[in-house]
Design an enzyme around this catalytic site. Structure first.
Site, PDB file in Angstrom:
ATOM      1  CE1 TYR A 172      -4.233  -1.357  -0.253  1.00 42.85           C
ATOM      2  CE2 TYR A 172      -3.681  -2.640   1.692  1.00 42.85           C
ATOM      3  CZ  TYR A 172      -4.533  -2.367   0.625  1.00 42.85           C
ATOM      4  OH  TYR A 172      -5.681  -3.109   0.439  1.00 42.85           O
ATOM      5  CG  PHE A 179      -7.122   5.605   5.079  1.00 40.78           C
ATOM      6  CD1 PHE A 179      -6.550   4.568   4.354  1.00 40.78           C
ATOM      7  CD2 PHE A 179      -7.561   6.729   4.388  1.00 40.78           C
ATOM      8  CE1 PHE A 179      -6.422   4.629   2.972  1.00 40.78           C
ATOM      9  CE2 PHE A 179      -7.444   6.802   3.000  1.00 40.78           C
ATOM     10  CZ  PHE A 179      -6.867   5.751   2.298  1.00 40.78           C
ATOM     11  NE  ARG A 188     -10.536  -0.965  -8.913  1.00 41.57           N
ATOM     12  CZ  ARG A 188     -10.061  -0.359  -7.819  1.00 41.57           C
ATOM     13  NH1 ARG A 188      -9.235  -0.995  -6.990  1.00 41.57           N
ATOM     14  NH2 ARG A 188     -10.395   0.873  -7.547  1.00 41.57           N
ATOM     15  CB  THR A 190     -13.135   2.191  -2.350  1.00 43.56           C
ATOM     16  OG1 THR A 190     -12.411   2.071  -3.576  1.00 43.56           O
ATOM     17  CG2 THR A 190     -12.183   2.096  -1.170  1.00 43.56           C
ATOM     18  NE  ARG A 246     -13.853  -3.477  -1.741  1.00 42.06           N
ATOM     19  CZ  ARG A 246     -12.915  -2.749  -2.343  1.00 42.06           C
ATOM     20  NH1 ARG A 246     -13.261  -1.817  -3.236  1.00 42.06           N
ATOM     21  NH2 ARG A 246     -11.637  -2.931  -2.072  1.00 42.06           N
ATOM     22  CG  ASN A 257     -12.694  -2.589   1.480  1.00 44.16           C
ATOM     23  OD1 ASN A 257     -11.753  -3.314   1.818  1.00 44.16           O
ATOM     24  ND2 ASN A 257     -12.536  -1.495   0.760  1.00 44.16           N
ATOM     25  CG  HIS A 267      -6.041  -5.242  -3.225  1.00 43.77           C
ATOM     26  ND1 HIS A 267      -5.840  -3.877  -3.264  1.00 43.77           N
ATOM     27  CD2 HIS A 267      -5.243  -5.761  -4.200  1.00 43.77           C
ATOM     28  CE1 HIS A 267      -4.938  -3.597  -4.216  1.00 43.77           C
ATOM     29  NE2 HIS A 267      -4.566  -4.721  -4.786  1.00 43.77           N
ATOM     30  CD  GLU A 283      -1.614  -4.257  -6.584  1.00 44.29           C
ATOM     31  OE1 GLU A 283      -1.802  -3.112  -6.139  1.00 44.29           O
ATOM     32  OE2 GLU A 283      -2.546  -4.993  -7.003  1.00 44.29           O
TER      33      GLU A 283
HETATM   34  P1  DAT Z   1      -9.542   0.072  -3.415  1.00 41.83           P
HETATM   35  O1  DAT Z   1      -9.280  -0.989  -2.379  1.00 41.83           O
HETATM   36  O2  DAT Z   1     -10.994   0.102  -3.822  1.00 41.83           O
HETATM   37  O3  DAT Z   1      -8.606   0.008  -4.591  1.00 41.83           O
HETATM   38  P2  DAT Z   1      -7.944   2.311  -2.472  1.00 41.83           P
HETATM   39  O4  DAT Z   1      -6.813   1.719  -3.234  1.00 41.83           O
HETATM   40  O5  DAT Z   1      -8.250   3.751  -2.704  1.00 41.83           O
HETATM   41  O6  DAT Z   1      -9.298   1.491  -2.702  1.00 41.83           O
HETATM   42  O7  DAT Z   1      -7.685   2.143  -0.915  1.00 41.83           O
HETATM   43  C1  DAT Z   1      -7.144   0.937  -0.421  1.00 41.83           C
HETATM   44  C2  DAT Z   1      -7.902   0.542   0.815  1.00 41.83           C
HETATM   45  O8  DAT Z   1      -7.711   1.545   1.807  1.00 41.83           O
HETATM   46  C3  DAT Z   1      -9.418   0.450   0.646  1.00 41.83           C
HETATM   47  O9  DAT Z   1      -9.827  -0.811   0.155  1.00 41.83           O
HETATM   48  C4  DAT Z   1      -9.893   0.686   2.029  1.00 41.83           C
HETATM   49  C5  DAT Z   1      -8.897   1.697   2.584  1.00 41.83           C
HETATM   50  N1  DAT Z   1      -9.391   3.064   2.420  1.00 41.83           N
HETATM   51  C6  DAT Z   1      -9.469   3.773   1.275  1.00 41.83           C
HETATM   52  N2  DAT Z   1      -9.981   4.993   1.468  1.00 41.83           N
HETATM   53  C7  DAT Z   1     -10.236   5.050   2.807  1.00 41.83           C
HETATM   54  C8  DAT Z   1     -10.782   6.051   3.664  1.00 41.83           C
HETATM   55  N3  DAT Z   1     -11.173   7.238   3.204  1.00 41.83           N
HETATM   56  N4  DAT Z   1     -10.911   5.740   4.988  1.00 41.83           N
HETATM   57  C9  DAT Z   1     -10.530   4.544   5.467  1.00 41.83           C
HETATM   58  N5  DAT Z   1     -10.001   3.560   4.710  1.00 41.83           N
HETATM   59  C10 DAT Z   1      -9.863   3.809   3.409  1.00 41.83           C
HETATM   60 MG    MG Z   2      -6.544   0.293  -4.647  1.00 47.67          MG
END
Ligand code: DAT
Ligand code: MG
Length: 148
Positions: A49, A57, A85, A91, A102, A112, A115, A126
């Site tokens: 990440y 977060f 996706r 998300t 989800r 959620n 991934h 990845e």
């Molecule tokens: P995704 O998992 O849909 O690709 P992302 O890459 O933007 O979403 O974020 C990775 C993960 O981080 C996501 O599954 C959950 C967490 N996350 C994202 N935005 C968040 C937020 N605003 N508050 C808390 N957790 C969050």
């Molecule tokens: Mg992501």
């Protein structure tokens, strides 16, 4: 063919959603090319990440990913990154459509369950991070019943 990296997060494993999630990708017609059950440490989760390291977060997200075993997979197929996706859903579960993973199984953004890579390029990165040993080559015998 295109590949994506999919992880069933610790809550998905704890809640017994592994079979359900794998089934959705299988039934769609995507091919399972890599599969592992493992627990990762903080450094590894932070690497996965890394793009989100400045987010407020981030620490909570890392706590969550290291909190138990995960199931990591490589799925292959035409358009698997973006269609994967779509199977996963938005998300934030409050915005994920019913019918998506989800949308059907989750409530909170920080729980959620799954991934999925957000682009072909991040899917490749990845895959290299999570499957440095590589993946097996195989093609289902039903290939010509799925692809024209
Ligand atoms: P995704 O998992 O849909 O690709 P992302 O890459 O933007 O979403 O974020 C990775 C993960 O981080 C996501 O599954 C959950 C967490 N996350 C994202 N935005 C968040 C937020 N605003 N508050 C808390 N957790 C969050
Ligand atoms: Mg992501």
């Amino acid at each position: 063919m295109e590949q994506t990296f999919i992880m069933i997060k610790p809550d998905g494993v704890q809640r017994g959603l592994v079979g359900e999630i794998i089934g959705r990708f299988e039934k769609k017609g995507f091919y399972l090319k890599g599969l592992k059950f493992m627990t990762v440490d903080r450094a590894f989760a932070e690497k996965h990440y890394a793009d989100l390291s400045a987010k407020p977060f981030f620490n909570g997200l890392v706590d969550y990913i290291v909190s138990g075993p995960v199931v990591v997979m490589i799925w292959e197929g035409k358009g698997v990154v973006s269609t994967g996706r779509k199977l996963i859903g938005a998300t934030n579960p409050l915005e994920s459509a019913p019918g998506t993973i989800r949308g059907d199984y989750t409530i909170d953004i920080g729980r959620n369950v799954i991934h999925g890579s957000d682009s072909v390029d991040s899917g490749q990165k990845e895959k290299d991070l999570w499957f440095p040993e590589g993946i097996n080559w195989w093609r289902p015998s039903q290939h010509s019943w799925i692809y024209e």
